[in-house]
Design a protein around this motif. Structure first.
Motif, PDB file in Angstrom:
ATOM      1  N   ILE A  54       0.935  -1.062   0.025  1.00  0.00           N
ATOM      2  CA  ILE A  54       0.235   0.000  -0.140  1.00  0.00           C
ATOM      3  C   ILE A  54       0.826   1.398   0.133  1.00  0.00           C
ATOM      4  O   ILE A  54       0.367   2.236  -0.784  1.00  0.00           O
ATOM      5  N   SER A  55       1.938   1.416   1.034  1.00  0.00           N
ATOM      6  CA  SER A  55       2.610   2.623   1.195  1.00  0.00           C
ATOM      7  C   SER A  55       3.803   2.631  -0.153  1.00  0.00           C
ATOM      8  O   SER A  55       4.286   3.801  -0.698  1.00  0.00           O
ATOM      9  N   GLY A  56       4.076   1.511  -0.896  1.00  0.00           N
ATOM     10  CA  GLY A  56       5.340   1.587  -1.845  1.00  0.00           C
ATOM     11  C   GLY A  56       6.569   1.781  -1.132  1.00  0.00           C
ATOM     12  O   GLY A  56       7.536   2.255  -2.024  1.00  0.00           O
ATOM     13  N   ASP A  57       6.725   1.398   0.160  1.00  0.00           N
ATOM     14  CA  ASP A  57       7.882   1.847   0.654  1.00  0.00           C
ATOM     15  C   ASP A  57       8.439   0.623   1.476  1.00  0.00           C
ATOM     16  O   ASP A  57       7.559  -0.389   1.971  1.00  0.00           O
ATOM     17  N   PRO A  58       9.613  -0.084   0.990  1.00  0.00           N
ATOM     18  CA  PRO A  58      10.119  -1.304   1.873  1.00  0.00           C
ATOM     19  C   PRO A  58      10.367  -1.169   3.333  1.00  0.00           C
ATOM     20  O   PRO A  58      10.650  -2.341   3.604  1.00  0.00           O
ATOM     21  N   ALA A  59      10.430  -0.121   3.915  1.00  0.00           N
ATOM     22  CA  ALA A  59      10.696   0.028   5.272  1.00  0.00           C
ATOM     23  C   ALA A  59       9.779  -1.165   6.163  1.00  0.00           C
ATOM     24  O   ALA A  59      10.596  -1.274   7.266  1.00  0.00           O
ATOM     25  N   PRO A  60       8.670  -1.301   6.050  1.00  0.00           N
ATOM     26  CA  PRO A  60       8.028  -2.258   6.930  1.00  0.00           C
ATOM     27  C   PRO A  60       8.709  -3.734   7.084  1.00  0.00           C
ATOM     28  O   PRO A  60       8.471  -4.353   7.896  1.00  0.00           O
ATOM     29  N   ALA A  61       9.519  -4.095   6.010  1.00  0.00           N
ATOM     30  CA  ALA A  61      10.329  -5.468   6.114  1.00  0.00           C
ATOM     31  C   ALA A  61      11.308  -5.124   7.432  1.00  0.00           C
ATOM     32  O   ALA A  61      11.382  -5.951   7.905  1.00  0.00           O
ATOM     33  N   ARG A  62      11.912  -4.163   7.251  1.00  0.00           N
ATOM     34  CA  ARG A  62      12.915  -3.902   8.555  1.00  0.00           C
ATOM     35  C   ARG A  62      12.341  -3.580   9.740  1.00  0.00           C
ATOM     36  O   ARG A  62      12.742  -4.628  10.887  1.00  0.00           O
ATOM     37  N   GLN A  63      11.231  -2.932   9.788  1.00  0.00           N
ATOM     38  CA  GLN A  63      10.507  -2.820  11.012  1.00  0.00           C
ATOM     39  C   GLN A  63       9.941  -3.995  11.632  1.00  0.00           C
ATOM     40  O   GLN A  63       9.976  -4.611  12.597  1.00  0.00           O
ATOM     41  N   ALA A  64       9.396  -4.875  10.811  1.00  0.00           N
ATOM     42  CA  ALA A  64       8.728  -6.246  11.137  1.00  0.00           C
ATOM     43  C   ALA A  64      10.060  -7.044  11.390  1.00  0.00           C
ATOM     44  O   ALA A  64      10.057  -7.943  12.493  1.00  0.00           O
ATOM     45  N   ARG A  65      11.206  -6.879  10.707  1.00  0.00           N
ATOM     46  CA  ARG A  65      12.326  -7.828  11.271  1.00  0.00           C
ATOM     47  C   ARG A  65      12.936  -7.276  12.561  1.00  0.00           C
ATOM     48  O   ARG A  65      13.086  -8.341  13.520  1.00  0.00           O
ATOM     49  N   ASP A  66      12.922  -6.122  12.847  1.00  0.00           N
ATOM     50  CA  ASP A  66      13.155  -5.795  14.248  1.00  0.00           C
ATOM     51  C   ASP A  66      12.189  -6.398  15.266  1.00  0.00           C
ATOM     52  O   ASP A  66      12.634  -6.803  16.493  1.00  0.00           O
ATOM     53  N   ALA A  67      10.885  -6.329  14.841  1.00  0.00           N
ATOM     54  CA  ALA A  67       9.934  -6.847  15.998  1.00  0.00           C
ATOM     55  C   ALA A  67      10.282  -8.279  16.295  1.00  0.00           C
ATOM     56  O   ALA A  67      10.127  -8.912  17.192  1.00  0.00           O
ATOM     57  N   VAL A  68      10.361  -9.087  15.208  1.00  0.00           N
ATOM     58  CA  VAL A  68      10.733 -10.346  15.068  1.00  0.00           C
ATOM     59  C   VAL A  68      12.093 -10.689  15.712  1.00  0.00           C
ATOM     60  O   VAL A  68      12.034 -11.704  16.744  1.00  0.00           O
ATOM     61  N   ALA A  69      13.069  -9.990  15.833  1.00  0.00           N
ATOM     62  CA  ALA A  69      14.317 -10.189  16.454  1.00  0.00           C
ATOM     63  C   ALA A  69      14.136  -9.913  17.954  1.00  0.00           C
ATOM     64  O   ALA A  69      14.616 -10.956  18.690  1.00  0.00           O
ATOM     65  N   ALA A  70      13.236  -8.980  18.370  1.00  0.00           N
ATOM     66  CA  ALA A  70      12.867  -9.005  19.748  1.00  0.00           C
ATOM     67  C   ALA A  70      12.133 -10.319  20.251  1.00  0.00           C
ATOM     68  O   ALA A  70      12.448 -10.905  21.312  1.00  0.00           O
ATOM     69  N   LEU A  71      11.312 -10.642  19.180  1.00  0.00           N
ATOM     70  CA  LEU A  71      10.448 -12.161  19.781  1.00  0.00           C
ATOM     71  C   LEU A  71      11.429 -13.271  19.877  1.00  0.00           C
ATOM     72  O   LEU A  71      11.456 -14.097  20.621  1.00  0.00           O
ATOM     73  N   LEU A  72      12.571 -13.232  19.125  1.00  0.00           N
ATOM     74  CA  LEU A  72      13.580 -14.156  19.215  1.00  0.00           C
ATOM     75  C   LEU A  72      14.722 -13.890  20.291  1.00  0.00           C
ATOM     76  O   LEU A  72      15.491 -15.094  20.344  1.00  0.00           O
ATOM     77  N   GLY A  73      14.638 -12.914  20.885  1.00  0.00           N
ATOM     78  CA  GLY A  73      15.860 -12.645  21.805  1.00  0.00           C
ATOM     79  C   GLY A  73      17.097 -12.203  21.216  1.00  0.00           C
ATOM     80  O   GLY A  73      18.060 -12.403  21.970  1.00  0.00           O
ATOM     81  N   ILE A  74      17.046 -11.823  20.160  1.00  0.00           N
ATOM     82  CA  ILE A  74      18.152 -11.259  19.565  1.00  0.00           C
ATOM     83  C   ILE A  74      18.301  -9.554  19.620  1.00  0.00           C
ATOM     84  O   ILE A  74      17.328  -9.227  19.143  1.00  0.00           O
ATOM     85  N   THR A  75      19.550  -9.225  19.875  1.00  0.00           N
ATOM     86  CA  THR A  75      19.614  -7.848  20.063  1.00  0.00           C
ATOM     87  C   THR A  75      20.801  -7.347  19.106  1.00  0.00           C
ATOM     88  O   THR A  75      21.659  -8.040  18.933  1.00  0.00           O
ATOM     89  N   SER A  76      20.496  -6.206  18.656  1.00  0.00           N
ATOM     90  CA  SER A  76      21.602  -5.462  17.763  1.00  0.00           C
ATOM     91  C   SER A  76      22.142  -6.511  16.853  1.00  0.00           C
ATOM     92  O   SER A  76      23.312  -6.614  16.589  1.00  0.00           O
ATOM     93  N   ARG A  77      21.473  -7.274  16.031  1.00  0.00           N
ATOM     94  CA  ARG A  77      21.742  -8.458  15.022  1.00  0.00           C
ATOM     95  C   ARG A  77      22.828  -9.241  15.552  1.00  0.00           C
ATOM     96  O   ARG A  77      23.395  -9.895  14.772  1.00  0.00           O
ATOM     97  N   GLY A  78      22.771  -9.556  17.083  1.00  0.00           N
ATOM     98  CA  GLY A  78      23.390 -10.652  17.505  1.00  0.00           C
ATOM     99  C   GLY A  78      22.745 -11.019  18.600  1.00  0.00           C
ATOM    100  O   GLY A  78      21.651 -10.283  19.125  1.00  0.00           O
ATOM    101  N   ARG A  79      23.163 -12.025  19.069  1.00  0.00           N
ATOM    102  CA  ARG A  79      22.664 -12.636  20.509  1.00  0.00           C
ATOM    103  C   ARG A  79      22.922 -12.078  21.480  1.00  0.00           C
ATOM    104  O   ARG A  79      24.383 -11.564  21.936  1.00  0.00           O
TER     105      ARG A  79
END
Length: 192
Positions: A167-192
């Motif tokens: 809808i937005s034409g912006d790829p940013a939602p992938a990064r935002q969702a990735r950050d949320a999933v990283a938190a769910l998985l217990g990953i911080t700053s692209r590392g454990r």
């Protein structure tokens, strides 16, 4: 009398037809594209097209089914190159980010088809549901390998990112969702 059409020619023509239909339907919307446009883009006669598919609805279902195989296959190729289970789940969103940034990205072909046909086409609805079920199963397999029970939020974040980016034409939602999933998985700053 013209020569009989070979199996190979049928295969080539069917793929040519599906390529043309997919491009037109994805770029313009299914309802907006007439069969004369499909004929012109494919270079096949209407008679030949209707030998492959009796109705436009049949063409749409075949196009979605073929796209599903390629779409989920491409996703799996990318994700399964990653060995760490948690990073593998994050790779889903890296793949989505690349897809969202492609020229001509118009969101999810299955959601778009559902939006156009809704419940008016049982066949299209069944194909949309089959794709979403298969995508959910892919996500579930990758998430289960982490040992965490977070399939539903990961799946919903992926679906939400796809819709929002479409809808937005912006790829940013992938990064935002990735950050949320990283938190769910217990990953911080692209590392454990």
């Amino acid at each position: 009398m013209p020569a009989a059409v070979t199996d190979e020619q049928n295969r080539v023509d069917r793929e040519l037809l599906l390529d043309a239909a997919e491009k037109l339907f994805y770029e313009n919307g299914i309802q907006a594209v007439g069969m004369d446009q499909v004929r012109a883009a494919s270079g096949l006669s209407l008679k030949r097209i209707y030998r492959f598919f009796e109705a436009k609805e049949d063409l749409v279902v075949a196009m979605l089914r073929r796209r599903d195989g390629r779409w989920r296959g491409s996703l799996a190729d990318r994700v399964e190159r990653v060995t760490d289970p948690r990073e593998r789940v994050l790779a889903i969103f890296d793949w989505l980010a690349d897809w969202f940034a492609e020229p001509g990205f118009r969101g999810c072909a299955w959601i778009n088809a559902h939006g156009e046909f809704g419940p008016s086409s049982e066949a299209v609805l069944a194909e949309v549901r089959a794709h979403k079920r298969a995508f959910h199963e892919q996500v579930d397999a990758w998430v289960r390998a982490t040992g965490l029970a977070v399939t539903e939020p990961v799946y919903l974040l992926a679906e939400g990112a796809i819709v929002t980016a479409g809808i937005s034409g912006d790829p940013a939602p992938a990064r935002q969702a990735r950050d949320a999933v990283a938190a769910l998985l217990g990953i911080t700053s692209r590392g454990r």
